[in-house]
Design a protein around this motif. Sequence first.
Motif, PDB file in Angstrom:
ATOM      1  N   ILE A  60      61.634 -68.669  -6.669  1.00  0.00           N
ATOM      2  CA  ILE A  60      61.061 -69.797  -7.402  1.00  0.00           C
ATOM      3  C   ILE A  60      61.088 -69.530  -8.903  1.00  0.00           C
ATOM      4  CG2 ILE A  60      58.698 -68.892  -7.189  1.00  0.00           C
ATOM      5  CD1 ILE A  60      57.786 -71.873  -6.970  1.00  0.00           C
ATOM      6  N   GLY A  61      61.257 -70.579  -9.660  1.00  0.00           N
ATOM      7  CA  GLY A  61      61.241 -70.458 -11.112  1.00  0.00           C
ATOM      8  C   GLY A  61      60.795 -71.755 -11.752  1.00  0.00           C
ATOM      9  N   LEU A  62      60.397 -71.654 -13.007  1.00  0.00           N
ATOM     10  CA  LEU A  62      60.083 -72.829 -13.808  1.00  0.00           C
ATOM     11  C   LEU A  62      61.356 -73.294 -14.497  1.00  0.00           C
ATOM     12  CD1 LEU A  62      56.764 -71.489 -15.345  1.00  0.00           C
ATOM     13  CD2 LEU A  62      56.958 -73.296 -13.627  1.00  0.00           C
ATOM     14  N   MET A  63      61.465 -74.582 -14.715  1.00  0.00           N
ATOM     15  CA  MET A  63      62.691 -75.160 -15.272  1.00  0.00           C
ATOM     16  C   MET A  63      62.380 -75.979 -16.515  1.00  0.00           C
ATOM     17  SD  MET A  63      65.414 -77.729 -13.408  1.00  0.00           S
ATOM     18  CE  MET A  63      64.260 -79.108 -13.243  1.00  0.00           C
ATOM     19  N   ASN A  64      63.046 -75.642 -17.622  1.00  0.00           N
ATOM     20  CA  ASN A  64      62.955 -76.480 -18.813  1.00  0.00           C
ATOM     21  C   ASN A  64      63.683 -77.791 -18.545  1.00  0.00           C
ATOM     22  OD1 ASN A  64      64.179 -77.516 -21.526  1.00  0.00           O
ATOM     23  ND2 ASN A  64      62.470 -76.213 -22.104  1.00  0.00           N
ATOM     24  N   PHE A 293      66.463 -71.303  -1.653  1.00  0.00           N
ATOM     25  CA  PHE A 293      66.435 -70.589  -0.377  1.00  0.00           C
ATOM     26  C   PHE A 293      67.842 -70.115  -0.044  1.00  0.00           C
ATOM     27  CE2 PHE A 293      62.751 -73.478   0.033  1.00  0.00           C
ATOM     28  CZ  PHE A 293      61.769 -72.544   0.356  1.00  0.00           C
ATOM     29  N   GLU A 294      67.985 -68.824   0.054  1.00  0.00           N
ATOM     30  CA  GLU A 294      69.262 -68.220   0.441  1.00  0.00           C
ATOM     31  C   GLU A 294      68.974 -66.815   0.952  1.00  0.00           C
ATOM     32  OE1 GLU A 294      73.747 -67.989  -1.342  1.00  0.00           O
ATOM     33  OE2 GLU A 294      72.119 -67.434  -2.681  1.00  0.00           O
ATOM     34  N   GLY A 295      69.330 -66.531   2.185  1.00  0.00           N
ATOM     35  CA  GLY A 295      68.994 -65.243   2.751  1.00  0.00           C
ATOM     36  C   GLY A 295      67.528 -65.181   3.143  1.00  0.00           C
ATOM     37  N   ASP A 296      67.028 -63.959   3.315  1.00  0.00           N
ATOM     38  CA  ASP A 296      65.647 -63.796   3.781  1.00  0.00           C
ATOM     39  C   ASP A 296      64.734 -63.100   2.779  1.00  0.00           C
ATOM     40  OD1 ASP A 296      66.795 -61.327   3.855  1.00  0.00           O
ATOM     41  OD2 ASP A 296      66.405 -60.939   5.984  1.00  0.00           O
ATOM     42  N   LYS A 297      65.189 -62.972   1.525  1.00  0.00           N
ATOM     43  CA  LYS A 297      64.385 -62.320   0.492  1.00  0.00           C
ATOM     44  C   LYS A 297      63.599 -63.368  -0.294  1.00  0.00           C
ATOM     45  CE  LYS A 297      65.954 -58.023   1.006  1.00  0.00           C
ATOM     46  NZ  LYS A 297      66.951 -58.207   2.047  1.00  0.00           N
ATOM     47  N   LYS A 298      62.631 -62.896  -1.082  1.00  0.00           N
ATOM     48  CA  LYS A 298      61.855 -63.790  -1.947  1.00  0.00           C
ATOM     49  C   LYS A 298      61.714 -63.174  -3.329  1.00  0.00           C
ATOM     50  CE  LYS A 298      57.495 -64.259  -0.910  1.00  0.00           C
ATOM     51  NZ  LYS A 298      56.199 -64.433  -0.200  1.00  0.00           N
ATOM     52  N   GLY A 299      61.499 -64.021  -4.318  1.00  0.00           N
ATOM     53  CA  GLY A 299      61.381 -63.500  -5.674  1.00  0.00           C
ATOM     54  C   GLY A 299      61.326 -64.599  -6.708  1.00  0.00           C
ATOM     55  N   LEU A 300      61.775 -64.269  -7.913  1.00  0.00           N
ATOM     56  CA  LEU A 300      61.731 -65.185  -9.056  1.00  0.00           C
ATOM     57  C   LEU A 300      63.148 -65.478  -9.545  1.00  0.00           C
ATOM     58  CD1 LEU A 300      58.789 -63.515 -11.010  1.00  0.00           C
ATOM     59  CD2 LEU A 300      58.693 -65.699  -9.807  1.00  0.00           C
ATOM     60  N   ILE A 340      65.594 -62.405  -8.780  1.00  0.00           N
ATOM     61  CA  ILE A 340      64.844 -61.164  -9.002  1.00  0.00           C
ATOM     62  C   ILE A 340      63.845 -60.987  -7.863  1.00  0.00           C
ATOM     63  CG2 ILE A 340      63.317 -59.922 -10.590  1.00  0.00           C
ATOM     64  CD1 ILE A 340      64.435 -61.811 -12.824  1.00  0.00           C
ATOM     65  N   LEU A 341      63.960 -59.889  -7.133  1.00  0.00           N
ATOM     66  CA  LEU A 341      63.070 -59.658  -5.990  1.00  0.00           C
ATOM     67  C   LEU A 341      61.620 -59.485  -6.444  1.00  0.00           C
ATOM     68  CD1 LEU A 341      65.222 -57.183  -3.858  1.00  0.00           C
ATOM     69  CD2 LEU A 341      64.949 -59.654  -3.534  1.00  0.00           C
ATOM     70  N   GLU A 342      60.720 -60.206  -5.807  1.00  0.00           N
ATOM     71  CA  GLU A 342      59.296 -60.130  -6.150  1.00  0.00           C
ATOM     72  C   GLU A 342      58.500 -60.778  -5.022  1.00  0.00           C
ATOM     73  OE1 GLU A 342      56.070 -59.148  -7.250  1.00  0.00           O
ATOM     74  OE2 GLU A 342      57.445 -58.731  -8.914  1.00  0.00           O
ATOM     75  N   ASN A 343      57.728 -59.989  -4.293  1.00  0.00           N
ATOM     76  CA  ASN A 343      56.973 -60.518  -3.150  1.00  0.00           C
ATOM     77  C   ASN A 343      55.847 -61.452  -3.566  1.00  0.00           C
ATOM     78  OD1 ASN A 343      58.399 -59.417  -0.962  1.00  0.00           O
ATOM     79  ND2 ASN A 343      57.417 -57.427  -1.252  1.00  0.00           N
ATOM     80  N   ASN A 344      55.200 -61.138  -4.675  1.00  0.00           N
ATOM     81  CA  ASN A 344      54.075 -61.957  -5.144  1.00  0.00           C
ATOM     82  C   ASN A 344      54.560 -63.007  -6.142  1.00  0.00           C
ATOM     83  OD1 ASN A 344      51.363 -62.688  -5.299  1.00  0.00           O
ATOM     84  ND2 ASN A 344      50.970 -61.306  -7.012  1.00  0.00           N
ATOM     85  N   ASN A 345      55.660 -63.666  -5.810  1.00  0.00           N
ATOM     86  CA  ASN A 345      56.362 -64.494  -6.792  1.00  0.00           C
ATOM     87  C   ASN A 345      55.561 -65.686  -7.294  1.00  0.00           C
ATOM     88  OD1 ASN A 345      56.527 -65.747  -4.298  1.00  0.00           O
ATOM     89  ND2 ASN A 345      58.730 -66.126  -4.378  1.00  0.00           N
ATOM     90  N   ILE A 346      54.919 -66.421  -6.410  1.00  0.00           N
ATOM     91  CA  ILE A 346      54.230 -67.650  -6.833  1.00  0.00           C
ATOM     92  C   ILE A 346      53.029 -67.338  -7.716  1.00  0.00           C
ATOM     93  CG2 ILE A 346      52.972 -69.693  -6.045  1.00  0.00           C
ATOM     94  CD1 ILE A 346      54.738 -69.779  -3.625  1.00  0.00           C
ATOM     95  N   ASN A 347      52.228 -66.372  -7.332  1.00  0.00           N
ATOM     96  CA  ASN A 347      51.044 -66.032  -8.130  1.00  0.00           C
ATOM     97  C   ASN A 347      51.430 -65.510  -9.512  1.00  0.00           C
ATOM     98  OD1 ASN A 347      49.213 -66.758  -6.120  1.00  0.00           O
ATOM     99  ND2 ASN A 347      49.236 -64.730  -5.183  1.00  0.00           N
ATOM    100  N   LEU A 348      52.473 -64.692  -9.570  1.00  0.00           N
ATOM    101  CA  LEU A 348      52.944 -64.192 -10.864  1.00  0.00           C
ATOM    102  C   LEU A 348      53.440 -65.336 -11.733  1.00  0.00           C
ATOM    103  CD1 LEU A 348      54.867 -60.898  -9.987  1.00  0.00           C
ATOM    104  CD2 LEU A 348      52.840 -61.108 -11.422  1.00  0.00           C
TER     105      LEU A 348
END
Length: 715
Positions: A60-64, A293-300, A340-348
């Motif tokens: 997940i990311g923020l978008m300008n 969503f692509e693969g089974d990893k999560k991050g930013l 970028i791999l990051e498990n706590n992605n949304i809270n960060l």
Amino acid sequence: MKRKFLVMVLIVVTALNFISNISFSQNKGKVILININRTSISDLKEIDSLNKEMDKRGYIGLMNIRGSNGTSDIKSYATIGSGTRAYLSKGDIDFRTINEENDYIYLRRTGIKGKHINNLNINKLKNDNLKGEYGAFLGALGYEFKNNNLSLAVLGNADTDEQNHREICLIAMDDNGQIEKGNIDDLNIKDDLMPFGIKTDYKKLLGETKKYYKNSDLLIVELGDTYRLDLYKENLNKQTYNKLKQDINKNISGYLNEIFKMVNKEDRVYIISTYPKMQDYKNGYKLSYVILFEGDKKGLLSSATTRRKGIIGNVDIPVDILDYFGINSKLMVGKKIEKILENNNINLLIGDYEKTVSNSKIRVPVLYTYAALEMIVWILTVLALFFKNNIPKNSFKILSSFLKFTMTIPFALLIAPLFNFKSVLSIIACTVIVLISVYYLVHKFIKDDLNKLIALGLLVSIGVLIDGVSGQNMIKNSLLGYDPIIGARYYGIGNEYMGVLIGSLIFSLVGLLEKNKIAKKTILIILLISVVILGHPKMGANVGGTITAVFSFLYLILRLYDIKIDMKKIILICIAVVCVVASMAVIDIFFIGSKSHLAGAIQKIISGGPLVIIQIIKRKIEMNLRLIGVTIWSKVLISGILIVGVLFYKPIGIFKNICEEYSYLTKGWSAIVVGSTVGFFVNDSGVVAAATSIAYVIIPLLVIITKHVDKLRKV
């Protein structure tokens, strides 16, 4: 024998290449882009199936959301379709599924046979886009798909009872405003209790999605209901709004649940909101979101456009889609999205977003206060010098203290982000405490006024250079840095601190030379290192700043060695500027490939020709003219110029005496003035750079004059 052997080798190589191509195409899946427009990050947890999927995987990311000349829904859609900030208005689009009547209209207007979906106003759209700043190639995504024999389809709309909202087609269309397949007409049903009496028919939309998923490489879907809800919100009370929102989210959840079941592991799914909710936008939350969503990893998400963890540009989405299919488009300025791999992605991400919004809210008030305080102190000091015989002596000490205080502000604003506060009040409190603390420490441990100013100049210049080398984490979060919500710059050393760096570095170095604390050769080395940091694509990445620095630094060197500056020397300086900038471009394009602003500009010039150069110059001129009219920095610059002009004549002889007493400082001040002038003309916001650098002439000059007030009283 040799000939047979060569033939056999060629056959084997060709076969292997053919097999690898088949293998590659088989390994590649499909891409689905689903737009849930006018929603925010907080809404994601209310969509049950999406929330569950994001617990397991997803980036997940923020978008300008910027387009050309501002932001709007329609500009963001078009920008995603073109990969460059686009300019257009609502009247520029009229997407229709082909029938006998509009087929003739389209043919009459374009001379081209219509396809399944056509924008009848494509020529008006192209003409309006010429007014934009960035020369966007509208329909670039569809154009690249068409030229690479890939298929795409578009589904859905956000139509109301009075107006068509088929902006989603701006993402899918080609350069002629055409889309080969899809359904933008009959995917809504009547529902008197929904906004505008319309809702998306999710059962039919799901059926169409499964149908076009099978025979399309890229499927672009507009869900519509959230857009309609946000448009209709002013007609609803809180209770009704929440009930409708809950119903809509439930429907979306059901649809997405089926999508997640349908896609294969090789597929890529983007879920975006092209524009935030209007109330969020008004409250300062002007970035939207992108989920991949692509693969089974999560991050930013990140990209070379922003070089910021968790933030991308809307221009990056089409580039990333094309990259998935192995296509590199020269028509787009966006960059591939990085995961970028990051498990706590949304809270960060939410925490960083709060900090970004807080900075954005207080940035203008804080900088206006700083600039106004600076001007007021300058003007009061000059007035006090004119009426020196009628003003108590202690008044000049107070004014001198305020002058030194204002010179402390750039350093305090630079290091305050290290404390990582996120709310508006905590950021302001931290900045004030840091400012007072720095001023107190300098005042306590350094007695001589000139030494205090030199120390402050060294602190901020060294701080900017170190930050430039180490990733610009302080500048990125500084109130005197740049704002990712505005999106004028995302990384490097911005024009505010570029002006501070050039002014403070020149002043502090010549100040040390005046005090016999440094050798001229050492100054040459420091200036060379500073140019490299300021111009390097992975560090300062400031092209206009590099031009300004090289020009002002070479001018300073000539002055320090008492070399006469004539037209020949100026031409040589200009040649040196071109060589340095060209070197940075070569480093970027051929060695590190960071694709900075300079590399992007050069590549656009290569593909777009001389017209791109004209567009760049035009944009810089327009930006400076606009800023002169609206920004307080123009008033700071004008005040500085007027004060220098006044001090040439009044008090009588004082400027001449100071020049004679502080010869190296005088040479440094002249170099800063040259840098301010060059910086004004070669930067988008040159007025800001010129104003922040000229302060390192005005403040030391006024402090030195106030120190000599006893002599002035006798005049």
